[in-house]
Design a protein around this motif. Structure first.
Motif, PDB file in Angstrom:
ATOM      1  N   CYS A 239       0.823  -1.216   0.000  1.00  0.00           N
ATOM      2  CA  CYS A 239       0.000   0.000   0.000  1.00  0.00           C
ATOM      3  C   CYS A 239       0.854   1.262   0.000  1.00  0.00           C
ATOM      4  O   CYS A 239       1.353   1.680   1.037  1.00  0.00           O
ATOM      5  N   MET A 240       1.008   1.872  -1.164  1.00  0.00           N
ATOM      6  CA  MET A 240       1.747   3.128  -1.279  1.00  0.00           C
ATOM      7  C   MET A 240       0.765   4.297  -1.301  1.00  0.00           C
ATOM      8  O   MET A 240       0.739   5.116  -2.214  1.00  0.00           O
ATOM      9  N   LEU A 241      -0.074   4.338  -0.263  1.00  0.00           N
ATOM     10  CA  LEU A 241      -1.040   5.413  -0.071  1.00  0.00           C
ATOM     11  C   LEU A 241      -0.677   6.186   1.190  1.00  0.00           C
ATOM     12  O   LEU A 241       0.141   5.742   1.996  1.00  0.00           O
ATOM     13  N   ASN A 242      -1.277   7.347   1.368  1.00  0.00           N
ATOM     14  CA  ASN A 242      -1.126   8.105   2.605  1.00  0.00           C
ATOM     15  C   ASN A 242      -1.842   7.385   3.749  1.00  0.00           C
ATOM     16  O   ASN A 242      -2.724   6.540   3.514  1.00  0.00           O
ATOM     17  N   ASP A 243      -1.496   7.725   4.991  1.00  0.00           N
ATOM     18  CA  ASP A 243      -2.091   7.035   6.125  1.00  0.00           C
ATOM     19  C   ASP A 243      -3.605   7.179   6.168  1.00  0.00           C
ATOM     20  O   ASP A 243      -4.326   6.206   6.426  1.00  0.00           O
ATOM     21  N   PHE A 244      -4.132   8.377   5.866  1.00  0.00           N
ATOM     22  CA  PHE A 244      -5.586   8.564   5.936  1.00  0.00           C
ATOM     23  C   PHE A 244      -6.287   7.750   4.855  1.00  0.00           C
ATOM     24  O   PHE A 244      -7.424   7.296   5.045  1.00  0.00           O
ATOM     25  N   GLN A 245      -5.615   7.518   3.731  1.00  0.00           N
ATOM     26  CA  GLN A 245      -6.190   6.692   2.676  1.00  0.00           C
ATOM     27  C   GLN A 245      -6.174   5.217   3.072  1.00  0.00           C
ATOM     28  O   GLN A 245      -7.141   4.488   2.855  1.00  0.00           O
ATOM     29  N   ALA A 246      -5.068   4.783   3.655  1.00  0.00           N
ATOM     30  CA  ALA A 246      -4.968   3.398   4.108  1.00  0.00           C
ATOM     31  C   ALA A 246      -6.030   3.099   5.153  1.00  0.00           C
ATOM     32  O   ALA A 246      -6.657   2.024   5.143  1.00  0.00           O
ATOM     33  N   LEU A 247      -6.261   4.044   6.064  1.00  0.00           N
ATOM     34  CA  LEU A 247      -7.289   3.846   7.095  1.00  0.00           C
ATOM     35  C   LEU A 247      -8.682   3.775   6.481  1.00  0.00           C
ATOM     36  O   LEU A 247      -9.525   2.976   6.917  1.00  0.00           O
ATOM     37  N   ALA A 248      -8.925   4.590   5.469  1.00  0.00           N
ATOM     38  CA  ALA A 248     -10.226   4.545   4.776  1.00  0.00           C
ATOM     39  C   ALA A 248     -10.419   3.188   4.100  1.00  0.00           C
ATOM     40  O   ALA A 248     -11.521   2.624   4.109  1.00  0.00           O
ATOM     41  N   LEU A 249      -9.362   2.648   3.517  1.00  0.00           N
ATOM     42  CA  LEU A 249      -9.438   1.330   2.892  1.00  0.00           C
ATOM     43  C   LEU A 249      -9.721   0.251   3.938  1.00  0.00           C
ATOM     44  O   LEU A 249     -10.548  -0.648   3.714  1.00  0.00           O
ATOM     45  N   LEU A 250      -9.067   0.341   5.082  1.00  0.00           N
ATOM     46  CA  LEU A 250      -9.293  -0.655   6.132  1.00  0.00           C
ATOM     47  C   LEU A 250     -10.736  -0.630   6.621  1.00  0.00           C
ATOM     48  O   LEU A 250     -11.315  -1.681   6.940  1.00  0.00           O
ATOM     49  N   GLN A 251     -11.337   0.539   6.685  1.00  0.00           N
ATOM     50  CA  GLN A 251     -12.735   0.646   7.101  1.00  0.00           C
ATOM     51  C   GLN A 251     -13.658  -0.097   6.134  1.00  0.00           C
ATOM     52  O   GLN A 251     -14.609  -0.774   6.540  1.00  0.00           O
ATOM     53  N   GLU A 252     -13.347   0.042   4.835  1.00  0.00           N
ATOM     54  CA  GLU A 252     -14.163  -0.650   3.823  1.00  0.00           C
ATOM     55  C   GLU A 252     -13.962  -2.164   3.909  1.00  0.00           C
ATOM     56  O   GLU A 252     -14.922  -2.932   3.744  1.00  0.00           O
ATOM     57  N   LEU A 253     -12.756  -2.598   4.169  1.00  0.00           N
ATOM     58  CA  LEU A 253     -12.501  -4.032   4.316  1.00  0.00           C
ATOM     59  C   LEU A 253     -13.235  -4.581   5.539  1.00  0.00           C
ATOM     60  O   LEU A 253     -13.774  -5.701   5.513  1.00  0.00           O
ATOM     61  N   GLN A 254     -13.272  -3.794   6.587  1.00  0.00           N
ATOM     62  CA  GLN A 254     -13.974  -4.208   7.806  1.00  0.00           C
ATOM     63  C   GLN A 254     -15.461  -4.386   7.538  1.00  0.00           C
ATOM     64  O   GLN A 254     -16.085  -5.343   8.021  1.00  0.00           O
ATOM     65  N   LYS A 255     -16.040  -3.480   6.764  1.00  0.00           N
ATOM     66  CA  LYS A 255     -17.462  -3.582   6.420  1.00  0.00           C
ATOM     67  C   LYS A 255     -17.763  -4.875   5.676  1.00  0.00           C
ATOM     68  O   LYS A 255     -18.821  -5.477   5.841  1.00  0.00           O
ATOM     69  N   LEU A 256     -16.808  -5.325   4.869  1.00  0.00           N
ATOM     70  CA  LEU A 256     -16.999  -6.531   4.060  1.00  0.00           C
ATOM     71  C   LEU A 256     -16.578  -7.798   4.796  1.00  0.00           C
ATOM     72  O   LEU A 256     -16.732  -8.913   4.275  1.00  0.00           O
ATOM     73  N   GLY A 257     -16.028  -7.629   5.978  1.00  0.00           N
ATOM     74  CA  GLY A 257     -15.588  -8.793   6.734  1.00  0.00           C
ATOM     75  C   GLY A 257     -14.334  -9.436   6.180  1.00  0.00           C
ATOM     76  O   GLY A 257     -14.043 -10.609   6.468  1.00  0.00           O
ATOM     77  N   HIS A 258     -13.573  -8.693   5.398  1.00  0.00           N
ATOM     78  CA  HIS A 258     -12.334  -9.232   4.815  1.00  0.00           C
ATOM     79  C   HIS A 258     -11.153  -8.717   5.647  1.00  0.00           C
ATOM     80  O   HIS A 258     -10.475  -7.748   5.283  1.00  0.00           O
ATOM     81  N   SER A 259     -10.926  -9.385   6.775  1.00  0.00           N
ATOM     82  CA  SER A 259      -9.942  -8.875   7.733  1.00  0.00           C
ATOM     83  C   SER A 259      -8.675  -9.719   7.834  1.00  0.00           C
ATOM     84  O   SER A 259      -7.709  -9.294   8.466  1.00  0.00           O
ATOM     85  N   ARG A 260      -8.669 -10.914   7.243  1.00  0.00           N
ATOM     86  CA  ARG A 260      -7.460 -11.746   7.304  1.00  0.00           C
ATOM     87  C   ARG A 260      -6.465 -11.240   6.264  1.00  0.00           C
ATOM     88  O   ARG A 260      -6.152 -11.888   5.274  1.00  0.00           O
ATOM     89  N   VAL A 261      -5.996 -10.027   6.532  1.00  0.00           N
ATOM     90  CA  VAL A 261      -5.167  -9.303   5.564  1.00  0.00           C
ATOM     91  C   VAL A 261      -4.002  -8.653   6.305  1.00  0.00           C
ATOM     92  O   VAL A 261      -4.136  -8.226   7.454  1.00  0.00           O
ATOM     93  N   ALA A 262      -2.858  -8.571   5.630  1.00  0.00           N
ATOM     94  CA  ALA A 262      -1.725  -7.789   6.123  1.00  0.00           C
ATOM     95  C   ALA A 262      -1.503  -6.626   5.161  1.00  0.00           C
ATOM     96  O   ALA A 262      -1.616  -6.792   3.939  1.00  0.00           O
ATOM     97  N   LEU A 263      -1.224  -5.469   5.723  1.00  0.00           N
ATOM     98  CA  LEU A 263      -0.946  -4.281   4.916  1.00  0.00           C
ATOM     99  C   LEU A 263       0.503  -3.866   5.139  1.00  0.00           C
ATOM    100  O   LEU A 263       0.947  -3.723   6.276  1.00  0.00           O
ATOM    101  N   LEU A 264       1.226  -3.697   4.047  1.00  0.00           N
ATOM    102  CA  LEU A 264       2.627  -3.275   4.098  1.00  0.00           C
ATOM    103  C   LEU A 264       2.771  -1.999   3.281  1.00  0.00           C
ATOM    104  O   LEU A 264       2.508  -1.991   2.080  1.00  0.00           O
ATOM    105  N   GLY A 265       3.165  -0.912   3.945  1.00  0.00           N
ATOM    106  CA  GLY A 265       3.254   0.379   3.265  1.00  0.00           C
ATOM    107  C   GLY A 265       4.647   0.962   3.280  1.00  0.00           C
ATOM    108  O   GLY A 265       5.630   0.309   3.653  1.00  0.00           O
ATOM    109  N   GLY A 266       4.710   2.214   2.870  1.00  0.00           N
ATOM    110  CA  GLY A 266       5.955   2.962   2.890  1.00  0.00           C
ATOM    111  C   GLY A 266       5.943   3.983   4.008  1.00  0.00           C
ATOM    112  O   GLY A 266       5.206   3.850   5.001  1.00  0.00           O
TER     113      GLY A 266
END
Length: 392
Positions: A239-266
């Motif tokens: 994930c080469m996004l800003n922190d606020f963008q990454a957090l917004a993406l995580l919120q959407e994943l949470q809504k879908l129940g897709h949480s078995r995920v690792a995020l690696l950024g810069g």
């Protein structure tokens, strides 16, 4: 030979005297002109001092201020003359056009070196401006294209994106092994370049990239992307996004129940705000060429001085800009001059003492010789070092 008249002799004597006078004036003028060391030497700083990245930019400026205050107190002698360093700061607003205006203002103010810029897109646009006046530019921007411009005045003070991309690819492939990966970026020169390098590393490791997408650096609507990630059963998001963008993406994943995920950024996700995402997915990781100050032997002393001066801990890379000022001051002493071209030449050959990070020296392109990249994991609200290397 005919004897000269008294008048002619007088004229010659006056001419000879006048020549001596002019010569004396010329010598006197040369003696005055050869002293190129002014009482005050100006160090420029160009960083984002407003907007979303103001905290990082202010931290980089603080590092410069702290070093300048210390050097002035201890005394800086150049070519036998005691001089004072002065900080001249400009807000580049993390914007290329504003950065170019800031660069021009710094040059017009008479700075002999510039510590800037943070954003790669800004440094790409400003590097030729500084080079035209032979003013050395010490950048914390990481895009390799900046030094590939071939400008003698560009010096990077951290590792570049090539090494960071290798770190991301190596860690994601070996430590976050998954059947499906996603690579997303914010469309900036920094984000896109780093994402492309990381994707190449993953492909070389024979990893499947199921989703590859670019956005802009303001997007926060990620419902569609989250749905794609779930459908493709992506388990690792580079994930080469800003922190606020990454957090917004995580919120959407949470809504879908897709949480078995690792995020690696810069660097842009290695912030305190990312702690808000803890517990939403399995793990949050970040890479950075800006190693935490606590990782260095003298880091504790720097932290104490920084907090005493600014009543808060450093937010990003103030210890790197602090070190950069010390190396610039050493180059000024080595050159015996405050002329930007002389300082640039001195920096090209220096192995400069850096009080926190140890040393700063550059190769022919202006890349830092001893730069390293660390991989960090977010645990209990804090970023903890997992591993670091200068090779990857």
């Amino acid at each position: 030979m005919r004897e000269e008249s008294t008048v002619q002799q007088g004229i010659k004597r006056r001419g000879f005297s006048a020549s001596l006078g002019l010569a004396a004036l010329g010598v006197g003028g040369w003696i005055t002109g050869c002293s190129k060391v002014p009482d005050t030497i100006k160090i420029g700083v160009a960083q984002p001092l407003s907007g979303p990245l103001a905290g990082l930019g202010q931290d980089l400026l603080n590092g410069v201020k702290l070093a300048v205050d210390e050097i002035n107190r201890s005394g800086l002698n150049v070519d036998g003359k005691r001089v004072t360093l002065e900080v001249v700061a400009q807000d580049d607003r993390a914007d290329a056009a504003s950065g170019k205006a800031a660069a021009q203002q710094l040059l017009e103010s008479g700075v002999v070196a510039v510590i800037g810029h943070l954003n790669s897109g800004v440094s790409l646009e400003t590097a030729p401006i500084y080079a035209a006046k032979e003013v050395p530019q010490l950048i914390i921007s990481t895009n390799p294209r900046i030094t590939q411009l071939g400008l003698a005045t560009t010096f990077r003070i951290v590792a570049n994106d090539n090494l960071q991309a290798r770190a991301i690819g190596a860690f994601a492939a070996a430590q976050l092994n998954a059947d499906a990966y996603a690579v997303v970026d914010d469309g900036s020169p920094y984000g896109k370049g780093l994402a492309e390098g990381a994707a190449a590393q993953l492909l070389a490791a024979k990893k499947h990239i199921a989703v590859r997408q670019s956005f802009d650096d303001k997007t926060q609507a990620f419902a569609e992307l989250a749905a794609r990630l779930k459908e493709a059963q992506v388990r690792v998001i580079v994930c080469m996004l800003n922190d606020f963008q990454a957090l917004a993406l995580l919120q959407e994943l949470q809504k879908l129940g897709h949480s078995r995920v690792a995020l690696l950024g810069g660097d842009l996700v290695k912030t305190a705000d990312m702690a808000k995402g803890m517990g939403v997915i399995d793990g949050i990781y970040a890479t950075s060429p800006v190693l935490d100050v606590a990782e260095f032997t003298t880091g504790r002393q720097f932290l104490e001085k920084y907090i005493a001066a600014f009543q808060k801990p450093p937010a990003y890379g103030g210890h790197y800009t602090y070190d950069a000022v010390y190396v610039v001051s050493e180059a000024i002493k080595k050159a015996g001059s405050a002329a930007p071209a002389d300082i640039t030449r001195a920096l090209r050959g220096i192995n400069g003492y850096a009080p926190v990070t140890g040393t700063m020296a550059w190769d022919g392109q202006g890349e830092l010789r001893y730069g390293a990249v660390g991989v960090y994991e977010l645990r209990k609200g804090q970023w903890e070092l997992r591993m670091r290397s200068d090779r990857w």
